[in-house]
Motif scaffolding. Structure first.
Motif, mmCIF file in Angstrom:
data_model
loop_
_atom_site.group_PDB
_atom_site.id
_atom_site.type_symbol
_atom_site.label_atom_id
_atom_site.label_comp_id
_atom_site.label_asym_id
_atom_site.label_seq_id
_atom_site.Cartn_x
_atom_site.Cartn_y
_atom_site.Cartn_z
ATOM 1 N N SER A 170 -18.084 -107.547 -12.203
ATOM 2 C CA SER A 170 -18.390 -108.521 -11.164
ATOM 3 C C SER A 170 -19.826 -109.040 -11.287
ATOM 4 O O SER A 170 -20.777 -108.261 -11.252
ATOM 5 C CB SER A 170 -18.214 -107.887 -9.786
ATOM 6 O OG SER A 170 -18.870 -108.692 -8.816
ATOM 7 N N ARG A 226 -12.320 -108.659 -0.003
ATOM 8 C CA ARG A 226 -12.298 -109.088 -1.415
ATOM 9 C C ARG A 226 -13.725 -109.029 -1.931
ATOM 10 O O ARG A 226 -14.391 -110.060 -2.072
ATOM 11 C CB ARG A 226 -11.790 -110.536 -1.529
ATOM 12 C CG ARG A 226 -10.359 -110.758 -1.127
ATOM 13 C CD ARG A 226 -9.416 -110.454 -2.267
ATOM 14 N NE ARG A 226 -8.030 -110.733 -1.884
ATOM 15 C CZ ARG A 226 -6.997 -110.369 -2.633
ATOM 16 N NH1 ARG A 226 -7.170 -109.737 -3.774
ATOM 17 N NH2 ARG A 226 -5.784 -110.641 -2.246
ATOM 18 N N SER A 227 -14.205 -107.832 -2.171
ATOM 19 C CA SER A 227 -15.579 -107.758 -2.671
ATOM 20 C C SER A 227 -15.661 -106.694 -3.755
ATOM 21 O O SER A 227 -14.757 -105.884 -3.915
ATOM 22 C CB SER A 227 -16.538 -107.409 -1.530
ATOM 23 O OG SER A 227 -16.244 -106.134 -1.027
ATOM 24 N N GLY A 228 -16.757 -106.736 -4.485
ATOM 25 C CA GLY A 228 -16.982 -105.741 -5.529
ATOM 26 C C GLY A 228 -16.118 -106.008 -6.743
ATOM 27 O O GLY A 228 -15.517 -107.075 -6.890
ATOM 28 N N CYS A 229 -16.044 -105.019 -7.637
ATOM 29 C CA CYS A 229 -15.400 -105.294 -8.927
ATOM 30 C C CYS A 229 -13.887 -105.355 -8.829
ATOM 31 O O CYS A 229 -13.229 -105.728 -9.786
ATOM 32 C CB CYS A 229 -15.890 -104.329 -10.003
ATOM 33 S SG CYS A 229 -15.697 -102.627 -9.582
ATOM 34 N N ALA A 267 -12.316 -107.325 -6.636
ATOM 35 C CA ALA A 267 -11.981 -108.572 -5.939
ATOM 36 C C ALA A 267 -10.763 -109.244 -6.563
ATOM 37 O O ALA A 267 -9.888 -109.756 -5.870
ATOM 38 C CB ALA A 267 -13.175 -109.524 -5.962
#
Lengths: 103, 566
Positions: B217, B49-52, B54
């Motif tokens: 993000s 769950r990372s970056g834009c 998520a």
């Protein structure tokens, strides 16, 4: 907008800590806690990862928040989004993750 | 200030991928399948769950539907970008849009289909999905690759380069764990930069408690731009900023309402104004800004009177991508069928997946530094990438890296000790200067908002204001070097502000260099309010002996481009 983690229901499993894209959740005395509430993006990753529904999402007063909180109860492919209104009423919207957006 | 003892760990790998978002994860999957040796993917959060992405994504906005060809997509992006795009990059990306979409579906993404099994499209280049779990699906794909190792919660801050056979090439990167006192020195034969674009440069719509409730993000700080720039890589078209039209306060998407239920943009008097200004994204925002300036605001998407079924569908659709909006509708007791949805333009961002800002790359997505590649929101010249375009670029970059390693051969560069530890340690040793990273971030956003065309000035700037912005950003750059850290989390934030300040510095030079107004809202140059033929060029920049040099490059036509000296 940000999140709160209920101390009583948190089991300290650390999944939300692992998931937060901002590294914003830490473990304090065996319970998860948001370190900088103002830095939450509101992505709800932690709500989706939490196995016991201990994470609650709310709107800051600057966004029109008036005391309601939202959490997720998972049931197989369905997310039951539960909105607890300030006067105690609970509204539920169930979303099947196998269904695409209509719009 | 902090009592932190740093320990350095050295890693050798064949390919280093910096950033585990959409492009980075997909490149890791493709490189893992290609047998090029060891691949290390480093991510400052966790790739699940990372970056834009998520929060998930509401639709795939780049797809070629039946009756259309990739060239149509190139022309659409060229028109939208007022000509300042790279044909070679757009075409090579467009040719892969459908194949990556089908691959996503095989990985488990829900895509809406009709009774014949064809994707249901919104317009001719948009497919309807449930994108809530898109990131976990990509992460599972990465985890299934045996040769790919993932290092989560490690923040990369600087690239390392070296002269090899008379040319400067990339030999690795350095960073630190955001949790434990570890410094990482990573040596690699090739590096893929996939860190995304930059948010948080300007004062946001919600400057107080909800300061991170923004479109892009807030954890995407433009780290890749900053690292590449400091290492001498050429950048392009930063002045083509991106501004999104969003639901007020929640900064939730508006396209779902405008195109989904056909709601029109109206002012406070109920007059439809979108017909006056046009309906491309910048025109929609321009119209809203103009109506507000004339005193006709607030502006709304007129949803009043939509059916209860449509309202329920909207409440669910927003839960999958921007839950704050659903909560706001429920909490206020007024849904979209009861009243219109107020709208506003966001603060500006620098993001190569929407506009054309980013690394100047060749058709293979190699930057001007040999061995350093770029894909996704950090790569320039190719706007309107969205999710599928970022996947396509990750795949192209992966294939290019495989070729690069085969052709170049693997020369072992002497195992230099990068000695990064000292640079990080100085922040722990720093005396409390009275200025925290939070103070400096707020100061930067104020400067950019007021002097470099933020919301405060309706995105307008002029040379005098930009000159002030430049001076003030320089001052803040000096202060951040001395900022004190108590722990690794502080160090992460200090480096994020440092990266943003570098991006601001590049952006200001680009805004100064383009003496015209080509893209309304994205850049309103008050000294030069019209478009000029003289600026049918790319404005590029690079760092030479500590100074930013601006390069004017002629437009690239044709299907392929190799790097050329300016």
């Amino acid at each position: 907008m940000s999140i709160r983690i209920h101390k009583e229901s948190c089991i300290g499993c650390g999944r939300c800590i692992e998931a937060c894209p901002g590294n914003l959740i830490g473990l304090m005395e065996g319970k998860a806690k948001i370190l900088i509430p103002e830095d939450c993006w509101g992505c709800t990753s932690c709500l989706k990862e939490c196995p016991v529904g201990a994470v609650a999402y709310y709107l800051g007063a600057d966004m029109g928040g008036r005391g309601a909180v939202m959490s997720i109860e998972k049931e197989k492919e369905i997310y039951h989004w539960k909105i607890h209104m300030p006067k105690g009423e609970i509204k539920v919207i169930s979303v099947n993750r196998k269904n695409a957006n209509q719009y | 200030m902090g009592d932190v003892k740093l320990v350095t760990k050295t890693i050798r790998t064949d390919v280093l991928i910096i950033g585990g978002g959409t492009a980075g994860c997909y490149a890791a999957i493709r490189l893992g399948e290609a047998s090029v040796g060891r691949i290390l993917l480093v991510e400052k959060a966790n790739i699940r769950r990372s970056g834009c992405l998520a929060a998930g994504v509401n639709a795939l906005n780049a797809y070629i539907s039946k009756g259309h060809v990739p060239r149509d997509y190139v022309e659409y992006a060229r028109t939208d970008g007022e000509g300042i795009v790279r044909e070679d990059l757009l075409l090579t990306m467009s040719e892969r849009l459908n194949h990556v979409t089908e691959d996503l579906e095989k990985r488990g993404l829900v895509i809406l289909k009709d009774e014949k099994g064809e994707y249901v499209t919104r317009g001719w280049r948009n497919v309807k999905i449930n994108g809530e779990n898109i990131k976990p699906l990509l992460a599972e794909g990465v985890e299934a690759q045996k040769k790919v190792e993932v290092l989560n919660h490690v923040n990369i801050t600087d690239l390392k380069t070296k002269e090899v056979d008379g040319e400067k090439r990339v030999i690795g990167a350095v960073g630190f764990s955001v949790r434990e006192p570890y410094v990482y020195e990573i040596q690699a034969e090739a590096v893929l930069m996939a860190t995304g674009g930059a948010a948080g440069l300007y004062r946001p719509n919600n400057p107080g408690f909800s300061r991170h409730k923004m479109w892009y993000s807030p954890f995407n700080t433009g780290a890749g731009f900053a690292m590449g720039f400091e290492a001498g890589a050429e950048m392009t078209t930063f002045e083509n900023r991106f501004v999104a039209l969003r639901c007020k306060d929640t900064i939730a998407p508006t396209g779902t309402i405008a195109q989904g239920v056909g709601a029109k943009q109206v002012n406070a008097r109920g007059e439809v104004y979108e017909t006056t200004y046009g309906i491309t994204t910048p025109q929609r925002i321009y119209g809203t800004v103009e109506e507000n300036r004339k005193g006709n605001g607030p502006c709304y998407l007129d949803t009043k009177g939509i059916t209860k079924t449509a309202e329920e569908d909207l409440l669910k659709a927003y839960l999958n991508m921007a839950p704050a909006q659903t909560l706001k509708w429920i909490e206020s007791g007024k849904g979209p069928s009861d009243e219109g949805v107020e709208i506003e333009g966001t603060e500006p961002y620098v993001v190569g997946g929407h506009t054309a800002s980013g690394f100047w790359v060749d058709t293979n997505r190699m930057t001007t530094i040999p061995g350093l590649f770029a894909a996704g929101d950090v790569a320039g010249g190719s706007p309107q990438k969205y999710v599928t375009g970022a996947l396509a670029e990750g795949e192209i970059a992966a294939e290019s890296i495989v070729r690069y390693l085969r052709e170049k051969g693997r020369k072992k560069v002497a195992a230099d000790f990068f000695s990064q530890e000292k640079a990080y340690a100085r922040h722990f040793a720093a005396e409390d200067s009275g200025y925290t990273w939070q103070d400096l971030e707020e100061a930067m956003q104020k400067v950019m908002d007021e002097y470099a065309g933020g919301i405060a000035t309706d995105y307008r700037y002029n040379e005098s204001r930009l000159a002030l912005a430049k001076e003030k950003i320089r001052g803040l750059q000096e202060l951040i070097r001395e900022a004190p850290a108590g722990d690794m989390f502080d160090l992460l934030h200090i480096y994020e502000v440092r990266e943003r300040l570098t991006v601001c510095r590049i952006l200001i030079e680009h805004l100064l260099a383009r003496k015209e107004t080509r893209w309304h809202i994205f850049g309103e140059n008050a000294d030069h309010p019209k478009k000029s033929e003289e600026f049918e060029i790319y404005v590029n920049s690079r760092l030479e002996k500590g100074k930013i040099q601006i390069l004017r490059r002629p437009l690239v036509k044709g299907e392929s481009y190799e790097h050329q000296d300016p």
